[in-house]
Design a protein around this motif. Sequence first.
Motif, PDB file in Angstrom:
ATOM      1  N   GLU A   1     -20.674 -44.148 -15.661  1.00  0.00           N
ATOM      2  CA  GLU A   1     -19.882 -44.544 -16.823  1.00  0.00           C
ATOM      3  C   GLU A   1     -19.213 -43.334 -17.467  1.00  0.00           C
ATOM      4  OE1 GLU A   1     -22.281 -48.562 -18.293  1.00  0.00           O
ATOM      5  OE2 GLU A   1     -22.623 -46.637 -19.298  1.00  0.00           O
ATOM      6  N   ILE A   2     -19.933 -42.208 -17.506  1.00  0.00           N
ATOM      7  CA  ILE A   2     -19.339 -40.993 -18.071  1.00  0.00           C
ATOM      8  C   ILE A   2     -18.157 -40.545 -17.228  1.00  0.00           C
ATOM      9  CG2 ILE A   2     -19.748 -38.530 -18.462  1.00  0.00           C
ATOM     10  CD1 ILE A   2     -22.582 -39.251 -19.325  1.00  0.00           C
TER      11      ILE A   2
ATOM     12  N   LEU B   1     -20.629 -36.258 -26.047  1.00  0.00           N
ATOM     13  CA  LEU B   1     -20.500 -35.180 -27.026  1.00  0.00           C
ATOM     14  C   LEU B   1     -21.857 -34.793 -27.604  1.00  0.00           C
ATOM     15  CD1 LEU B   1     -17.252 -36.161 -28.976  1.00  0.00           C
ATOM     16  CD2 LEU B   1     -17.652 -34.028 -27.736  1.00  0.00           C
ATOM     17  N   ALA B   2     -22.661 -35.789 -27.963  1.00  0.00           N
ATOM     18  CA  ALA B   2     -23.981 -35.502 -28.516  1.00  0.00           C
ATOM     19  C   ALA B   2     -24.868 -34.814 -27.482  1.00  0.00           C
ATOM     20  CB  ALA B   2     -24.640 -36.794 -28.996  1.00  0.00           C
TER      21      ALA B   2
ATOM     22  N   LEU C   1      -5.638 -34.195 -19.556  1.00  0.00           N
ATOM     23  CA  LEU C   1      -5.746 -32.755 -19.362  1.00  0.00           C
ATOM     24  C   LEU C   1      -7.085 -32.399 -18.729  1.00  0.00           C
ATOM     25  CD1 LEU C   1      -4.658 -29.919 -19.749  1.00  0.00           C
ATOM     26  CD2 LEU C   1      -5.569 -29.944 -22.078  1.00  0.00           C
ATOM     27  N   ALA C   2      -8.154 -33.069 -19.152  1.00  0.00           N
ATOM     28  CA  ALA C   2      -9.475 -32.817 -18.563  1.00  0.00           C
ATOM     29  C   ALA C   2      -9.464 -33.109 -17.069  1.00  0.00           C
ATOM     30  CB  ALA C   2     -10.531 -33.672 -19.271  1.00  0.00           C
TER      31      ALA C   2
ATOM     32  N   LEU D   1     -16.899 -32.827 -20.993  1.00  0.00           N
ATOM     33  CA  LEU D   1     -15.682 -32.739 -20.198  1.00  0.00           C
ATOM     34  C   LEU D   1     -15.652 -33.807 -19.115  1.00  0.00           C
ATOM     35  CD1 LEU D   1     -13.063 -31.113 -19.722  1.00  0.00           C
ATOM     36  CD2 LEU D   1     -14.343 -29.703 -18.096  1.00  0.00           C
ATOM     37  N   ARG D   2     -16.814 -34.145 -18.569  1.00  0.00           N
ATOM     38  CA  ARG D   2     -16.873 -35.207 -17.561  1.00  0.00           C
ATOM     39  C   ARG D   2     -16.430 -36.545 -18.150  1.00  0.00           C
ATOM     40  NH1 ARG D   2     -17.309 -34.001 -12.279  1.00  0.00           N
ATOM     41  NH2 ARG D   2     -18.988 -35.436 -11.735  1.00  0.00           N
ATOM     42  N   ALA D   3     -16.548 -36.681 -19.470  1.00  0.00           N
ATOM     43  CA  ALA D   3     -16.108 -37.905 -20.140  1.00  0.00           C
ATOM     44  C   ALA D   3     -14.714 -37.761 -20.735  1.00  0.00           C
ATOM     45  CB  ALA D   3     -17.102 -38.291 -21.234  1.00  0.00           C
ATOM     46  N   GLY D   4     -14.044 -36.653 -20.422  1.00  0.00           N
ATOM     47  CA  GLY D   4     -12.692 -36.449 -20.921  1.00  0.00           C
ATOM     48  C   GLY D   4     -12.628 -35.865 -22.310  1.00  0.00           C
ATOM     49  N   GLU D   5     -13.732 -35.292 -22.797  1.00  0.00           N
ATOM     50  CA  GLU D   5     -13.772 -34.715 -24.139  1.00  0.00           C
ATOM     51  C   GLU D   5     -13.991 -33.204 -24.048  1.00  0.00           C
ATOM     52  OE1 GLU D   5     -13.097 -36.344 -26.719  1.00  0.00           O
ATOM     53  OE2 GLU D   5     -13.549 -38.456 -26.332  1.00  0.00           O
TER      54      GLU D   5
END
Length: 345
Positions: free
Chosen positions: A216-217, A242-243, A6-7, A75-79
């Motif tokens: 990597e992100i 996230l952090a 979805l991201a 969001l760039r990492a799909g979260e």
Amino acid sequence: MTAPALARRVVASAPVVAVVGALALTTLVMLVVGVDPTLAYPALVRGAIFDGNLEYTIAAFVPTLGMALAFALPLRAGEFNLGGDGQLAIGGVTAAALALLVPLPPVVAVVLPLVAGALAGGLVAAIAAPFSTRLRIPAIVSTLLISAPAVSLASYLVRFPLAEPNTGIAQTPTLPDASHLPFMGGSGYVTIGLPLIVVLTGLWLHIDGRTVTGYEIRATGQNREFARYGGVKVDRVAALALAGGGAFAGLAGALIVLGPPYRFVDGALTAPGYTFTAVAAVLLASARPLAIPVAVALLTVLQVGGLGMEREAGVPSQLTQIVQGLIIVIVAVLATVRARRGVRG
């Protein structure tokens, strides 16, 4: 559809269509209720930019951009980090507590609370990471659920241990003068928080586009299985993203508290809707790093100018929230359409 998938669809959505569609629907609403758009929109621009209102817009731009980075980085990492309010509140109350309880010399009295606020916000976001990486509970759920108790904790602290005595308002005492953010250009609202958040945005752009960590992100967000096959420790990268997003939110909270009125007021950080505006801006920019500050500026003008539109044209300022909501809806619809076309193809 999984959260990373979805991201990816959200990132690919068309921002121009979202803006035009939202404004068209908003104009239609105005006409239905008998409001003249040719009066409302100029009043909105004047309320945000002219008649001495620009400094208010810039002051609102700073925390909104910080919250946009808090959403965009994961969001760039799909979260999906939807716990911005909790991270914002904890960052703000941490900065206030440190400034009030620990005597600090000038400069350090500003730097240390800002760092502490960022670390506190990052810690709140990091709590959600194991739920996502270990238990496979989507971050969109865990960050949102953690946000509510985080906001409540900040409210408790400001109402009891940190409360200003002999007042009926849930707020801390005024912070020491040494911890006040310096103003810029003789303004009474624009502080050094502006260049600070701009520099940090530039640093994020550099890391995102020109470093191994940024690659990597992005790889984790694009295709986790491929990234894992390529040697990327995707769980660690997702937790780091996230952090990092939480740290931006915590910093935004600290910047608000160290600026006028130099205290933590219960609800004052979350009531303006910085998180909601920031999410809309990132979706509008399709999560493209260079476009995010532009989208934040546009929606900040809408948010601040809504008050001028209400004064001059008699249009409720909540209409600007409708515009932001429509942008999110249109982006989501575009992402869904693209996903279905991809499946059929």
